[in-house]
Design a protein around this motif. Structure first.
Motif, short mmCIF file in Angstrom:
data_model
loop_
_atom_site.label_atom_id
_atom_site.label_comp_id
_atom_site.label_asym_id
_atom_site.label_seq_id
_atom_site.Cartn_x
_atom_site.Cartn_y
_atom_site.Cartn_z
N LEU A 105 5.19 -4.57 -6.12
CA LEU A 105 4.91 -3.10 -5.63
C LEU A 105 3.54 -3.26 -4.73
N ARG A 106 2.82 -3.73 -5.37
CA ARG A 106 1.38 -3.78 -4.63
C ARG A 106 1.39 -4.66 -3.45
N ARG A 110 0.41 -3.03 0.39
CA ARG A 110 -0.43 -3.66 1.20
C ARG A 110 0.16 -3.95 2.74
N ALA A 111 1.48 -4.50 2.36
CA ALA A 111 2.00 -4.88 3.82
C ALA A 111 2.38 -3.89 4.50
N ASP A 114 -0.48 -2.38 6.52
CA ASP A 114 -0.65 -3.17 7.81
C ASP A 114 0.44 -3.03 9.16
N PHE A 115 1.56 -2.70 8.46
CA PHE A 115 2.53 -2.36 9.61
C PHE A 115 2.46 -0.93 9.99
N ARG A 116 2.04 0.09 9.18
CA ARG A 116 1.76 1.33 9.62
C ARG A 116 0.45 1.39 10.49
N ASP A 117 -0.46 0.78 10.21
CA ASP A 117 -1.57 0.72 11.23
C ASP A 117 -1.48 0.00 12.43
N ALA A 118 -0.72 -1.10 12.31
CA ALA A 118 -0.29 -1.80 13.83
C ALA A 118 0.78 -0.91 14.38
N GLN A 148 6.83 7.04 3.71
CA GLN A 148 6.40 6.05 2.76
C GLN A 148 6.42 6.82 1.26
N ALA A 149 5.83 8.04 1.29
CA ALA A 149 5.67 8.87 0.35
C ALA A 149 7.12 9.33 -0.29
#
Length: 159
Positions: A105-106, A110-111, A114-118, A148-149
């Motif tokens: 889950l963690r 985290r991945a 990174d995907f959201r920011d990119a 995501q929520a």
């Protein structure tokens, strides 16, 4: 967060005070979602109402302020749901589950960050450094955080 800081258009104190924002439109929409309906349609409701009802709501600063407030709403929902799910995963692992669920889950979260920011950096880049980049990034951050929520609501298998 680096992306938010780099791309967001900061609202001036005067503009921030003049925004007519409330989470109510989003929460009311979520409360009315029927079985089979897509709750993702509720993402952006409060930001849209804020832009429509605030003086200067469709200015770059106004849009940024309204979008960022709903982004913050969804971020709070996401953090609460992630915390609940992480506790559930830890309990599952401790109770003899296959193990590694909390770690998985963690790592997934985290991945996803990174995907959201990119993704949001890409959406902002299409504005060529213009004033639309900030609202584009914030709109993306709001949308993806809300998605995501909502995903975390249904991500745990009940088998």
């Amino acid at each position: 967060m680096i992306l938010l800081t780099a791309l967001a258009v900061p609202a001036s104190p005067a503009m921030a005070q003049g925004l007519n924002y409330s989470d109510e439109a989003t929460e009311a929409c979520l409360a009315q979602v029927d079985e089979g309906d897509d709750p993702r349609s509720c993402i952006g409701r409060s930001a849209d109402l804020c832009m429509e009802t605030s003086e200067g709501g469709y200015s770059t600063v106004g849009m940024g302020g309204c979008l960022d407030r709903e982004r913050a709403y969804w971020d709070g929902v996401l953090n609460a749901r992630y915390g609940d799910m992480r506790a559930r995963a830890a309990d599952f692992d401790a109770a003899g589950g296959p193990g590694g669920t909390e770690t998985a889950l963690r790592d997934m979260q985290r991945a996803w960050i990174d995907f959201r920011d990119a993704t949001c950096a890409f959406e902002a880049s299409q504005w060529g450094g213009g004033t639309g980049a900030g609202p584009a990034a914030l709109s993306c951050l709001m949308r993806m955080t809300g998605e995501q929520a909502l995903y975390l609501d249904t991500a745990w298998s009940e088998d």
